[in-house]
Design a protein around this motif. Sequence first.
Motif, PDB file in Angstrom:
ATOM      1  N   PRO A  21       0.915  -1.065   0.031  1.00 42.90           N
ATOM      2  CA  PRO A  21       0.135   0.039  -0.090  1.00 42.90           C
ATOM      3  C   PRO A  21       0.960   1.373   0.003  1.00 42.90           C
ATOM      4  O   PRO A  21       2.053   1.194   0.358  1.00 42.90           O
ATOM      5  N   ASN A  22       0.359   2.240  -0.291  1.00 43.17           N
ATOM      6  CA  ASN A  22       0.934   3.603  -0.192  1.00 43.17           C
ATOM      7  C   ASN A  22       0.389   4.479   0.959  1.00 43.17           C
ATOM      8  O   ASN A  22      -0.701   4.078   1.572  1.00 43.17           O
ATOM      9  N   CYS A  23       1.069   5.102   1.749  1.00 40.09           N
ATOM     10  CA  CYS A  23       1.013   5.812   2.834  1.00 40.09           C
ATOM     11  C   CYS A  23      -0.396   6.685   2.547  1.00 40.09           C
ATOM     12  O   CYS A  23      -0.358   7.451   1.663  1.00 40.09           O
ATOM     13  N   GLU A  31       6.443   0.052   3.708  1.00 44.01           N
ATOM     14  CA  GLU A  31       7.369  -1.084   3.825  1.00 44.01           C
ATOM     15  C   GLU A  31       6.864  -2.043   5.077  1.00 44.01           C
ATOM     16  O   GLU A  31       6.237  -1.565   6.055  1.00 44.01           O
ATOM     17  N   PRO A  32       6.913  -3.404   4.989  1.00 44.57           N
ATOM     18  CA  PRO A  32       6.572  -4.227   5.895  1.00 44.57           C
ATOM     19  C   PRO A  32       7.517  -3.876   7.272  1.00 44.57           C
ATOM     20  O   PRO A  32       8.621  -3.625   7.181  1.00 44.57           O
ATOM     21  N   GLU A  38       3.600  -7.853  15.786  1.00 48.33           N
ATOM     22  CA  GLU A  38       2.315  -7.790  14.967  1.00 48.33           C
ATOM     23  C   GLU A  38       2.948  -7.218  13.525  1.00 48.33           C
ATOM     24  O   GLU A  38       3.686  -6.288  13.465  1.00 48.33           O
ATOM     25  N   PRO A  39       2.337  -7.992  12.570  1.00 46.40           N
ATOM     26  CA  PRO A  39       2.800  -7.423  11.258  1.00 46.40           C
ATOM     27  C   PRO A  39       1.864  -6.123  10.917  1.00 46.40           C
ATOM     28  O   PRO A  39       1.001  -6.179  11.128  1.00 46.40           O
ATOM     29  N   MET A  40       2.918  -5.010  10.405  1.00 50.25           N
ATOM     30  CA  MET A  40       2.297  -3.668  10.090  1.00 50.25           C
ATOM     31  C   MET A  40       2.878  -3.339   8.848  1.00 50.25           C
ATOM     32  O   MET A  40       4.001  -3.867   8.227  1.00 50.25           O
ATOM     33  N   TRP A  41       2.346  -2.372   8.378  1.00 51.57           N
ATOM     34  CA  TRP A  41       3.017  -1.382   7.371  1.00 51.57           C
ATOM     35  C   TRP A  41       3.397  -0.183   7.768  1.00 51.57           C
ATOM     36  O   TRP A  41       2.813   0.492   8.503  1.00 51.57           O
ATOM     37  N   ARG A  42       4.817   0.017   7.459  1.00 55.88           N
ATOM     38  CA  ARG A  42       5.251   1.475   8.066  1.00 55.88           C
ATOM     39  C   ARG A  42       5.855   2.415   6.894  1.00 55.88           C
ATOM     40  O   ARG A  42       6.578   1.886   6.071  1.00 55.88           O
ATOM     41  N   CYS A  43       5.701   3.738   6.905  1.00 57.33           N
ATOM     42  CA  CYS A  43       5.928   4.533   5.869  1.00 57.33           C
ATOM     43  C   CYS A  43       7.504   5.033   6.210  1.00 57.33           C
ATOM     44  O   CYS A  43       7.651   5.537   7.357  1.00 57.33           O
ATOM     45  N   LEU A  49       1.694   4.342  10.668  1.00 55.10           N
ATOM     46  CA  LEU A  49       1.724   2.774  10.623  1.00 55.10           C
ATOM     47  C   LEU A  49       0.259   2.332  10.176  1.00 55.10           C
ATOM     48  O   LEU A  49      -0.735   3.136  10.379  1.00 55.10           O
ATOM     49  N   LEU A  50       0.385   1.405   9.542  1.00 61.28           N
ATOM     50  CA  LEU A  50      -1.012   0.828   8.943  1.00 61.28           C
ATOM     51  C   LEU A  50      -1.117  -0.748   9.236  1.00 61.28           C
ATOM     52  O   LEU A  50      -0.120  -1.309   8.995  1.00 61.28           O
ATOM     53  N   ALA A  51      -2.332  -1.183   9.754  1.00 62.65           N
ATOM     54  CA  ALA A  51      -2.392  -2.612   9.706  1.00 62.65           C
ATOM     55  C   ALA A  51      -2.635  -3.298   8.559  1.00 62.65           C
ATOM     56  O   ALA A  51      -3.500  -2.767   7.730  1.00 62.65           O
ATOM     57  N   PRO A  52      -2.368  -4.499   8.309  1.00 62.08           N
ATOM     58  CA  PRO A  52      -2.644  -5.032   6.935  1.00 62.08           C
ATOM     59  C   PRO A  52      -4.074  -5.542   6.937  1.00 62.08           C
ATOM     60  O   PRO A  52      -4.807  -5.673   8.018  1.00 62.08           O
ATOM     61  N   GLU A  53      -4.570  -5.473   5.693  1.00 61.38           N
ATOM     62  CA  GLU A  53      -6.126  -5.797   5.404  1.00 61.38           C
ATOM     63  C   GLU A  53      -6.545  -7.204   5.633  1.00 61.38           C
ATOM     64  O   GLU A  53      -5.574  -7.849   5.519  1.00 61.38           O
TER      65      GLU A  53
END
Length: 53
Positions: A21-23, A31-32, A38-43, A49-53
Amino acid sequence: MDDLERQRELRRERDRLLDTPNCPQCLTRMEPADVGGEPMWRCPECGTLLAPE
């Protein structure tokens, strides 16, 4: 590694990147990351921070 296997590997990597995803704040590709186990996405730019869908 033969050419066919290399092509498969490149295709898997491309597909993985397309699922990134994009921030929502700055539109940078996220980036993962592992946050508290917990697995997250980080800009990498703004740290959102963004939780995976």
